[in-house]
Design an enzyme around this catalytic site. Structure first.
Site, PDB file in Angstrom:
ATOM      1  N   ASP A  31      -7.769  43.376  39.272  1.00 40.49           N
ATOM      2  CA  ASP A  31      -6.696  43.306  40.256  1.00 40.49           C
ATOM      3  C   ASP A  31      -6.928  44.395  41.299  1.00 40.49           C
ATOM      4  OD1 ASP A  31      -3.627  41.855  39.805  1.00 40.49           O
ATOM      5  OD2 ASP A  31      -3.873  43.276  41.447  1.00 40.49           O
ATOM      6  N   ASP A  50     -11.563  43.920  44.099  1.00 44.57           N
ATOM      7  CA  ASP A  50     -11.250  42.838  45.034  1.00 44.57           C
ATOM      8  C   ASP A  50     -12.093  41.622  44.659  1.00 44.57           C
ATOM      9  OD1 ASP A  50     -11.076  41.087  47.217  1.00 44.57           O
ATOM     10  OD2 ASP A  50     -11.039  42.701  48.693  1.00 44.57           O
ATOM     11  N   ASN A  77      -7.815  33.313  39.612  1.00 51.46           N
ATOM     12  CA  ASN A  77      -6.413  33.260  40.026  1.00 51.46           C
ATOM     13  C   ASN A  77      -6.124  34.062  41.293  1.00 51.46           C
ATOM     14  OD1 ASN A  77      -3.434  32.868  39.441  1.00 51.46           O
ATOM     15  ND2 ASN A  77      -3.570  35.103  39.234  1.00 51.46           N
ATOM     16  N   TYR A 143      -3.530  29.087  54.356  1.00 49.62           N
ATOM     17  CA  TYR A 143      -3.331  28.955  52.907  1.00 49.62           C
ATOM     18  C   TYR A 143      -3.628  27.538  52.441  1.00 49.62           C
ATOM     19  CZ  TYR A 143      -0.979  29.526  48.375  1.00 49.62           C
ATOM     20  OH  TYR A 143      -0.688  29.587  47.041  1.00 49.62           O
ATOM     21  N   LYS A 147      -6.569  26.361  49.846  1.00 48.41           N
ATOM     22  CA  LYS A 147      -6.232  25.753  48.561  1.00 48.41           C
ATOM     23  C   LYS A 147      -6.778  24.328  48.433  1.00 48.41           C
ATOM     24  CE  LYS A 147      -4.186  29.260  46.689  1.00 48.41           C
ATOM     25  NZ  LYS A 147      -4.835  29.970  45.563  1.00 48.41           N
ATOM     26  N   VAL A 176       6.812  29.324  43.042  1.00 53.13           N
ATOM     27  CA  VAL A 176       6.989  30.066  41.801  1.00 53.13           C
ATOM     28  C   VAL A 176       7.934  31.238  42.037  1.00 53.13           C
ATOM     29  CG1 VAL A 176       5.824  31.355  39.972  1.00 53.13           C
ATOM     30  CG2 VAL A 176       4.678  29.412  41.056  1.00 53.13           C
ATOM     31  N   THR A 182       9.132  35.087  47.330  1.00 56.71           N
ATOM     32  CA  THR A 182      10.265  35.603  48.098  1.00 56.71           C
ATOM     33  C   THR A 182       9.807  36.022  49.489  1.00 56.71           C
ATOM     34  OG1 THR A 182      11.456  36.347  46.137  1.00 56.71           O
ATOM     35  CG2 THR A 182      12.035  37.403  48.222  1.00 56.71           C
TER      36      THR A 182
END
Length: 251
Positions: A31, A50, A77, A143, A147, A176, A182
């Protein structure tokens, strides 16, 4: 079972680690968030790095090979949300960075995991895509592009690696619950001139089940895809999203 999870110190990745640990697996995560890595559960191995840095990823997999002698499951992920804006307002540098982390990160993790899995004659590669990789999303061009590309990568891996006993699948989470989503919804609310609550309810009502997804739902799917029960499941796109019926809901 030996499992590596990129971006595994928080959010979906951490939930995956917890689920795999409960299934009896050894868990290794990488991470960029050093503080989150410091708070990993006892027994996990964590390394800061990274996912889009090739030298760092090569060193990580060399360490895994030396420490574990192989790898059974890769959860690629790592990802970032990228900018939330109309396509004409997105800087090329921001577009490229979104593809670099989401797509190149999955590519690099797969590139260095595959030799270990080929040597063992088995393995499971699970890439985290998104429902944005199935439908497209207004104001999320970088994005969505990344994806969709991740799914193409996964399907190619499934074809290339099947003869070696290695399976590859993608999980497509919907919205999610958590800090990352958020932030996305806050930026979308500003871009659309809507309130946060309107955007939140729009996402929820855009699914058949009328609800956002929990990280544990994604983790449960990952454990299944890595299990013997999924031995004939490869090249598949598994949506865990409450069935998105309207990717751009407007109230």
């Amino acid at each position: 079972m030996r499992v590596l999870i990129t971006a595994g110190a928080s959010g979906i990745g951490r939930a995956m680690g917890q689920a795999f640990e409960q299934a009896g697996a050894q868990v290794w995560v990488t991470d960029v968030d050093g503080a989150a890595l410091d708070a990993l559960p006892e027994g996990w191995t964590g390394r800061e790095g990274d996912a889009s840095d090739e030298a760092g990823m090569a060193a990580l997999f060399a360490e895994i090979d030396a420490e574990w002698g192989g790898l059974d499951v890769l959860c690629a992920n790592a990802g970032i949300a990228g900018p939330t804006a109309l396509v004409e307002d997105i800087a090329l540098a921001d577009f490229r960075r979104c593809l670099q982390v989401n797509l190149e990160g999955a590519f690099l993790a797969s590139k260095y995991a595959v030799p270990m899995m080929k040597k063992a004659g088995a393995g499971s590669i699970i890439v985290t895509s998104s429902t944005a990789g199935q439908h497209g999303f207004p104001n999320r061009a970088p994005y969505a592009a990344a994806k969709w590309a991740v799914i193409g990568l996964m399907k190619t891996l499934a074809m290339e690696l099947g003869p070696f006993g290695i399976r590859a699948n993608a999980i497509c989470p919907g919205a999610v619950e958590g800090p990352r989503m958020t932030g996305v919804m806050e930026r979308e609310a500003a871009a659309k001139g809507m309130s946060y609550d309107q955007v939140y309810q729009g996402y929820a009502s855009g699914t058949s089940l009328g609800s956002l997804v929990e990280a544990s739902d994604i983790a449960d799917m990952a454990v299944f895809l890595a299990s013997k029960q999924a031995r004939m499941v490869t090249g598949q796109v598994m949506a865990v999203d409450g069935h998105t019926v309207n990717p751009d809901p407007k109230l």
